[in-house]
Design an enzyme around this catalytic site. Sequence first.
Site, mmCIF file in Angstrom:
data_model
loop_
_atom_site.group_PDB
_atom_site.id
_atom_site.type_symbol
_atom_site.label_atom_id
_atom_site.label_comp_id
_atom_site.label_asym_id
_atom_site.label_seq_id
_atom_site.Cartn_x
_atom_site.Cartn_y
_atom_site.Cartn_z
ATOM 1 N N LYS A 65 61.243 45.137 52.780
ATOM 2 C CA LYS A 65 60.407 44.087 52.184
ATOM 3 C C LYS A 65 61.169 43.181 51.221
ATOM 4 C CE LYS A 65 55.991 46.486 52.682
ATOM 5 N NZ LYS A 65 54.740 46.922 52.027
ATOM 6 N N ASN A 86 56.117 40.977 53.364
ATOM 7 C CA ASN A 86 55.675 41.912 54.397
ATOM 8 C C ASN A 86 55.166 41.179 55.644
ATOM 9 O OD1 ASN A 86 53.089 41.026 53.430
ATOM 10 N ND2 ASN A 86 52.184 42.911 54.229
ATOM 11 N N GLY A 128 57.720 48.056 46.225
ATOM 12 C CA GLY A 128 57.062 46.853 46.719
ATOM 13 C C GLY A 128 55.556 46.917 46.668
ATOM 14 N N ALA A 129 54.978 48.048 47.093
ATOM 15 C CA ALA A 129 53.519 48.192 47.067
ATOM 16 C C ALA A 129 53.002 48.192 45.636
ATOM 17 C CB ALA A 129 53.102 49.479 47.774
ATOM 18 N N TYR A 206 47.276 56.837 53.200
ATOM 19 C CA TYR A 206 46.071 57.033 54.010
ATOM 20 C C TYR A 206 46.303 58.123 55.049
ATOM 21 C CZ TYR A 206 48.776 54.014 57.112
ATOM 22 O OH TYR A 206 49.792 53.479 57.876
ATOM 23 N N GLN A 234 45.445 43.720 54.725
ATOM 24 C CA GLN A 234 46.701 42.971 54.808
ATOM 25 C C GLN A 234 46.989 42.535 56.238
ATOM 26 O OE1 GLN A 234 49.843 43.817 56.230
ATOM 27 N NE2 GLN A 234 49.172 45.778 57.077
#
Length: 264
Positions: A65, A86, A128-129, A206, A234
């Site tokens: 990313k 992304n 990044g997240a 998840y 997203q």
Amino acid sequence: MNFYGLFGYPLGHSMSPMIHKIIYEKMGIDAAYKLFEVEEEYLAQALDSLKILDIRGANVTIPYKKKVIPLLDQISPKAEKLQAVNTIKNKDGILEGYNTDYDGVVRTFERQGWTVQNQSVYILGTGGASQAAAHALQDQGGWVTLVSRSPDKKNIFPVIDYQTLEEVEGNILVNTTPIGMPPKIDQSPVSDQIVSQFDIIFDATYDKVDNKLLKTARSLGKECVNGLEMLVGQAIAAVEIWEDISIDDSVMDDILSHVQKEWM
């Protein structure tokens, strides 16, 4: 038919092809989405292939990313601020970089009806997240602090360590670390005591079943959700960019329902 895909390494676990297939079917879009597992030494060539093969766009995941940014022709203000891309759009041979992780976080909180304004937000992780979540929630009025095992004072957000977190009572706790991802869903990035100190728990990972962090949150009566809505959100935002369309929020319910059925 337009072609899209996902760049990353490794990609064996990705749900993106299934999610995009459902979005295309629901929106009547003639498109296909494939996985492009690319080793870092071939990343530049992989981006060139978008132009050569007229692939209209691609998503980018771990660990690229940030690494794709100098290889692109231009990036959006949002991606520039987050220093993470992304989503790539091939616009007549010009590669444009975007960040839709930010949109996924915003849509998740909106769908849950969670108020962020004037709430204290602690985000586990600094990758990044984490940056996407931090900027998204700060832009909604949250007071954001990052949590890291090795705090970096260069970060634009305040950063504390996990020992300091034990002394905190906040409103929202966000996990952007890989701890709790399959197959290690029996692990948690924080203790049960820390979970008890927050009202809302959002885990960006998840799986089909709750991991330890979410199980603890539910047992303590906390509001909580995993990262599936963020992932779908997203993806929808990426399709909007690639296809130059707007997808109504009401469509997300239908798409998310079909994703959950296919996944289960």
